[in-house]
Design an enzyme around this catalytic site. Structure first.
Site, short mmCIF file in Angstrom:
data_model
loop_
_atom_site.label_atom_id
_atom_site.label_comp_id
_atom_site.label_asym_id
_atom_site.label_seq_id
_atom_site.Cartn_x
_atom_site.Cartn_y
_atom_site.Cartn_z
N HIS A 1 -16.53 3.59 -14.35
CA HIS A 1 -16.26 2.78 -13.17
C HIS A 1 -17.45 1.89 -12.82
CE1 HIS A 1 -15.15 2.38 -8.72
NE2 HIS A 1 -14.06 1.98 -9.35
N ARG B 1 -5.81 2.51 -13.17
CA ARG B 1 -4.40 2.59 -12.80
C ARG B 1 -3.81 1.24 -12.39
NH1 ARG B 1 -4.50 6.52 -9.15
NH2 ARG B 1 -3.96 8.20 -10.57
N ASN C 1 0.83 -1.21 0.00
CA ASN C 1 0.00 0.00 0.00
C ASN C 1 0.86 1.26 0.00
OD1 ASN C 1 -2.31 -1.55 0.14
ND2 ASN C 1 -2.71 -1.17 2.30
N TYR D 1 -12.18 -9.79 -1.91
CA TYR D 1 -12.86 -8.50 -1.79
C TYR D 1 -14.31 -8.74 -1.37
CZ TYR D 1 -9.15 -5.86 -4.24
OH TYR D 1 -7.98 -5.26 -4.60
N ARG E 1 -11.36 -3.66 -13.97
CA ARG E 1 -10.17 -4.44 -13.60
C ARG E 1 -10.51 -5.91 -13.79
NH1 ARG E 1 -6.67 -0.86 -11.23
NH2 ARG E 1 -7.58 0.82 -9.98
N HIS F 1 -15.00 -3.73 0.36
CA HIS F 1 -14.98 -3.01 -0.92
C HIS F 1 -16.36 -2.52 -1.36
CE1 HIS F 1 -14.26 -2.73 -5.40
NE2 HIS F 1 -13.19 -2.12 -4.95
N ARG G 1 -13.67 2.38 4.83
CA ARG G 1 -12.44 1.61 4.95
C ARG G 1 -11.20 2.49 4.93
NH1 ARG G 1 -11.60 -1.05 0.01
NH2 ARG G 1 -9.76 0.19 -0.44
#
Length: 698
Positions: A441, A411, A44, A472, A381, A595, A568
């Site tokens: 998204h 990204r 992270n 997730y 993704r 998530h 989160r």
């Protein structure tokens, strides 16, 4: 002073990552689970420096007149970031040295560091170095202003201080009378595992950092020199492609060219062993043209994300038992079509507790069903060797018209998305690439049948990714609701043809009605309180940054609306202030990554619940196509609300965020049972499934 205050987004994110680090101290967890959280923390932090810190450095380089438009002084924020990271690095080192290493030793796993090697291990290390490492070791002398090697992003290097020998006798080296030479060695982690297992002796397992093996034998690389000292370092480079707001040119070509530059970006962090002498450090800083704000103190070792692959010679001991997602009786179907099950009523899946295989089945069945004419989906993704992509390719091979919107600006997933897009295009799938200036998204798939009497959709809070669905925590929703289906068709038409003027009534769509409707729903709670009724909002998301939305929550709090936030990560809302006294912020970090996004409004007892792909960040509400979808089915609504309440009741993994970004443990009264929400959710869904099976068998 302004009426309302806001927390800095990046300092709040560091507070989240500190919470990740704290999990590594939890002795109730198996040792290798704690080691995993050290790896998560390190991974992270690396991404944070490559993206966020790089942004601040670009702000610092702006002309003074441009800096005036910034809300915060970038120099000051960067200083605060590095100060906080320094504190966390000290804590990280303490956890590693004082907790993890001794506990490994207690389990007969010896992480060899400063111990003298026995004869057997010494010979093994010598042979391993000569036979394996030596061909890949590339020592380079540093001559300031003359030789400046390019430092590869996130690679580990050893900086070496040495002196030229006048003869073979070590006594001939007198550092006082000689000029020091400096060199660097790249540790060949791309060729070998970071952790090398040495031969087992008397039931004890020995593991050594690759860096330490290089250190121990590096004199072979510098014949004619006496090595005085060596210290590790690494350089992180700015990874932001800076293509978010490009409005012209070939976007795909631009991204492909930018990806090649990512590994050569400007420095964002030079992480060094804090025990390096100041003169030595200054030489490195000058040799690589580094700035003072590039320099970040670290420990002896770097790249702790390599701990994801730390060998466990006692596997499966010392690890969590693997979690196997549950089957869902009502979606099993046997020979029954999944479409018939969805036609009866809406269906919900909760990942990773329940299996993602039903999403794959949904797409595979659409690929084979002769009545299916068209499939449309978004892709943000996607997994490598994706079962989702394979299902879409099979559909195209079976003569279906398949259209996929691929967001190539996701990204660190740009290359994977471009690769999967090329595969799909080869199969005859129509690929629509990113919209300049926007990211798509939304996580949506649409199945259109020939008779057009009943179409089907899948909407999710998480990506179409069967691998991340194992770790997730997200919700996936199947529906054949005609209004939602029609609005999804409108959304896909907008993505394909940029058709303007669409109106959405059920779905809340970013760039159309999402933000406006969320504000209206908050205002409705405020109005209910004004009229003497109860006002309550429960929001779950990954990040909260957008100031207009935060101000609206402050206003609701001031008017008496009770607000629970399950956040989160980033939280720019400041708790514990007079204007936020009715707002509680809860943060949950546990085995699975939280998530999901859910927005609940009490609405005077006629509860409203939306699931969404959108956080309340600037990017989500201002620069993305997002989709929030209502849950009308009362059983599903009650199920999700129960899950949210379990998370609010968590007194084990949950922390309450205060106004100074501390993660405060939830106080539990003696008579209160422990509630660890992820375990409680799994048990709740298991019991629900048991009841479902019994009702079917009856």
């Amino acid at each position: 002073m302004p009426k309302y205050q806001f927390l800095n987004r990046d300092l709040s994110w560091l507070s989240f990552n500190k919470r990740v680090l704290e999990v590594a101290t939890n002795r109730d967890l198996p040792l290798f689970e704690r080691i995993k959280f050290l790896a998560i923390y390190s991974s992270n932090l690396d991404e944070f420096y490559r993206v966020r810190v790089g942004t601040y450095k670009r702000f610092i380089e702006l002309p003074p007149e441009d800096k005036k438009s910034l809300r915060e002084d970038p120099d000051l924020v960067l200083k605060e970031i590095n100060t906080e990271v320094d504190r966390q690095q000290i804590q990280f080192g303490k956890i590693f040295r004082d907790d993890i290493v001794p506990e490994l030793r207690a389990n007969n796993i010896i992480l060899v560091q400063d111990e003298e090697l026995g004869e057997e291990h010494h010979q093994f290390v010598k042979d391993f170095f000569l036979e394996n490492i030596l061909p890949h070791a590339q020592p380079m002398l540093l001559l300031k202003q003359q030789i400046k090697p390019f430092l590869q992003n996130n690679s580990i290097y050893l900086a070496v201080k040495l002196f030229k020998r006048r003869s073979k006798k070590e006594a001939d080296v007198n550092p006082v009378n000689q000029r020091a030479r400096y060199a660097i060695i790249k540790v060949p982690c791309h060729h070998f595992p970071r952790f090398i297992e040495l031969p087992e002796i008397d039931g004890k397992h020995y593991i050594m950092f690759l860096d330490d093996i290089v250190k121990l034998r590096m004199k072979v690389l510098f014949p004619g020199y006496k090595i005085e000292s060596s210290f590790s370092f690494k350089l992180s480079r700015d990874a932001d492609l800076l293509i978010e707001d490009e409005y012209s040119g070939d976007l795909i070509d631009m991204i492909e060219r930018s990806l090649k530059k990512r590994e050569t970006g400007s420095p964002s962090r030079f992480l060094y062993d804090e025990s390096i002498p100041p003169v030595f450090l200054r030489f490195l800083k000058d040799s690589f043209d580094l700035l003072p704000n590039d320099m970040v103190k670290g420990g002896r070792y770097h790249n702790f994300q390599d701990f994801f692959a730390f060998p466990n010679p006692k596997y499966p001991e010392l690890e969590l038992e693997p979690y196997y997602p549950m089957s869902v009786e009502e979606l099993k179907g046997g020979t029954k079509s999944i479409f018939k099950t969805i036609r009866k009523k809406d269906r919900i899946l909760h990942f990773p507790y329940q299996s993602y295989k039903y999403v794959i089945r949904f797409l595979n069945e659409a690929a084979l069903d002769p009545k299916v004419e068209e499939i449309k989906a978004t892709q943000y993704r996607v997994a490598d060797n994706s079962a989702v992509v394979n299902a879409l390719i099979n559909a195209a091979h079976n003569g279906k018209k398949v259209t996929v919107f691929v967001e190539v600006k996701a990204r660190f997933d740009e290359e994977t998305n471009l690769r999967s897009a090329r595969e799909m295009r080869k199969a005859g799938i129509k690929i629509i690439y990113s919209i300049p200036g926007l990211k798509v998204h939304a996580k949506i798939a649409l199945i259109i049948r020939k008779d057009d009497k009943r179409d089907y959709a899948f909407l999710s809070t998480g990506n179409f990714n069967e691998k991340t669905a194992k770790i997730y925590a997200d919700h996936g929703f199947f529906t054949s609701d005609k209004v939602m289906i029609q609005e999804l068709k409108q959304l896909f038409d907008y993505l394909e043809n940029k058709t303007p003027g669409y109106v959405f009534s059920k779905l809340l769509i970013g760039q159309f009605n999402l933000k406006k409707e969320l504000i209206r729903l908050i205002d409705q709670e405020i109005e209910n309180v004004k009229n003497g009724k109860e006002g309550y909002i429960l929001l779950k998301m990954n990040g909260l940054q957008e100031r207009e939305m935060i101000k609206k929550l402050y206003e609701a709090s001031e008017k008496g609306v009770k607000i629970d936030l399950i956040l989160r990560g980033i939280c720019c809302l400041k708790p514990d202030q007079p204007y936020s006294k009715n707002i509680r912020v809860v943060r949950i970090v546990d085995q699975f990554l939280e998530h999901a996004r859910a927005f609940y409004f009490y609405n005077n007892g006629e509860e409203l619940l939306y699931l969404s792909s959108a956080d309340w960040m600037n990017r989500n509400l201002q620069r993305r196509i997002e989709c929030a979808f209502p849950i009308h089915d009362e059983d599903i609504k009650a199920e999700i609300i129960h899950i949210l309440k379990l998370q609010l009741a968590d007194n084990v993994s949950a922390r309450v965020l205060n106004g100074t970004l501390d993660n405060i443990p939830v106080q539990r009264l003696d008579e209160e049972p422990e509630v660890r929400s992820q375990i409680a959710i799994a048990e709740f869904l298991k019991e629900k499934e048991k009841v479902e099976k019994e009702s079917i068998s009856d």
